[in-house]
Write a protein that holds these residues in place. Structure first.
Motif, PDB file in Angstrom:
ATOM      1  N   SER A  11     -20.898   0.569  77.550  1.00 37.70           N
ATOM      2  CA  SER A  11     -20.628   1.844  78.217  1.00 37.70           C
ATOM      3  C   SER A  11     -21.962   2.485  78.546  1.00 37.70           C
ATOM      4  N   THR A  12     -21.908   3.516  79.362  1.00 43.67           N
ATOM      5  CA  THR A  12     -23.112   4.264  79.708  1.00 43.67           C
ATOM      6  C   THR A  12     -22.966   5.665  79.132  1.00 43.67           C
ATOM      7  N   SER A  13     -23.748   5.956  78.113  1.00 44.40           N
ATOM      8  CA  SER A  13     -23.672   7.240  77.415  1.00 44.40           C
ATOM      9  C   SER A  13     -24.525   8.292  78.103  1.00 44.40           C
TER      10      SER A  13
ATOM     11  N   ASP B  96     -17.142   7.632  83.019  1.00 41.72           N
ATOM     12  CA  ASP B  96     -15.861   6.966  83.254  1.00 41.72           C
ATOM     13  C   ASP B  96     -16.092   5.801  84.213  1.00 41.72           C
ATOM     14  N   VAL B  97     -15.572   4.605  83.863  1.00 42.16           N
ATOM     15  CA  VAL B  97     -15.762   3.439  84.736  1.00 42.16           C
ATOM     16  C   VAL B  97     -14.865   3.486  85.970  1.00 42.16           C
ATOM     17  N   SER B  98     -13.869   4.354  85.965  1.00 40.37           N
ATOM     18  CA  SER B  98     -13.003   4.569  87.133  1.00 40.37           C
ATOM     19  C   SER B  98     -13.000   6.068  87.444  1.00 40.37           C
ATOM     20  N   PRO B  99     -14.132   6.588  87.901  1.00 37.67           N
ATOM     21  CA  PRO B  99     -14.278   8.044  87.995  1.00 37.67           C
ATOM     22  C   PRO B  99     -13.486   8.688  89.128  1.00 37.67           C
TER      23      PRO B  99
ATOM     24  N   HIS C 244     -18.223  11.879  86.556  1.00 34.89           N
ATOM     25  CA  HIS C 244     -17.039  12.024  85.699  1.00 34.89           C
ATOM     26  C   HIS C 244     -17.369  11.478  84.303  1.00 34.89           C
ATOM     27  N   VAL C 245     -17.294  12.338  83.319  1.00 33.58           N
ATOM     28  CA  VAL C 245     -17.645  12.014  81.933  1.00 33.58           C
ATOM     29  C   VAL C 245     -16.392  12.081  81.060  1.00 33.58           C
ATOM     30  N   ILE C 246     -16.340  11.183  80.069  1.00 38.54           N
ATOM     31  CA  ILE C 246     -15.274  11.205  79.061  1.00 38.54           C
ATOM     32  C   ILE C 246     -15.924  11.462  77.709  1.00 38.54           C
TER      33      ILE C 246
END
Length: 134
Positions: free
Chosen positions: A16-18, A30-33, A38-40
């Motif tokens: 993931s990318t933090s 988010d990988v599907s932003p 878009h951050v989770i």
């Protein structure tokens, strides 16, 4: 949880990318932003939904969302921010590890997080029903 994709991300089993991390949370892109940025926000301790979430963690997650929202506003000069958290399949939850979406919004974008306003039949009755279960 062995089958939880977010637990696997938190353990480093899935890349993931933090963008943020502290003792209780990691915030990832988010990988599907819905939009760029878009951050989770993921609590490090598994809770399937708000009903399982520890009160202490619940109290800490909104300040993290505020921090992420401020960074997104500064980075993208967006016109607005959605902060979303879904509970249950009927509410749109697809990964059953509580998470909070922080989504940059721009005037004229095509993101659809809306509903048709309805009418509240008897507000006193509804309020009393809810109060009876608090």
């Amino acid at each position: 949880m062995d089958n939880c994709i977010f637990c696997k991300i938190l353990k480093g089993e899935i890349p993931s990318t933090s963008v943020y991390e502290d003792d209780d949370f990691r915030a990832i892109l988010d990988v599907s932003p819905a939009s760029t940025g878009h951050v989770i926000i993921l609590p490090k301790k598994h809770a399937a939904n708000i009903f399982e979430l520890d009160d202490e963690i619940a109290g800490k997650i909104m300040p993290v969302a505020k921090k992420i929202a401020a960074a997104l506003k500064k980075t993208y000069n967006c016109d607005g921010i959605n902060i979303l958290q879904n509970n249950g399949e009927a509410a749109g939850q697809t990964v059953f590890h509580l998470h909070v979406h922080v989504i940059p919004r721009f005037n004229g974008d095509t993101i659809n997080i809306k509903w048709t306003p309805g009418e509240m039949p008897d507000m006193e009755k509804v309020a009393n029903e809810i109060k009876a279960n608090l």
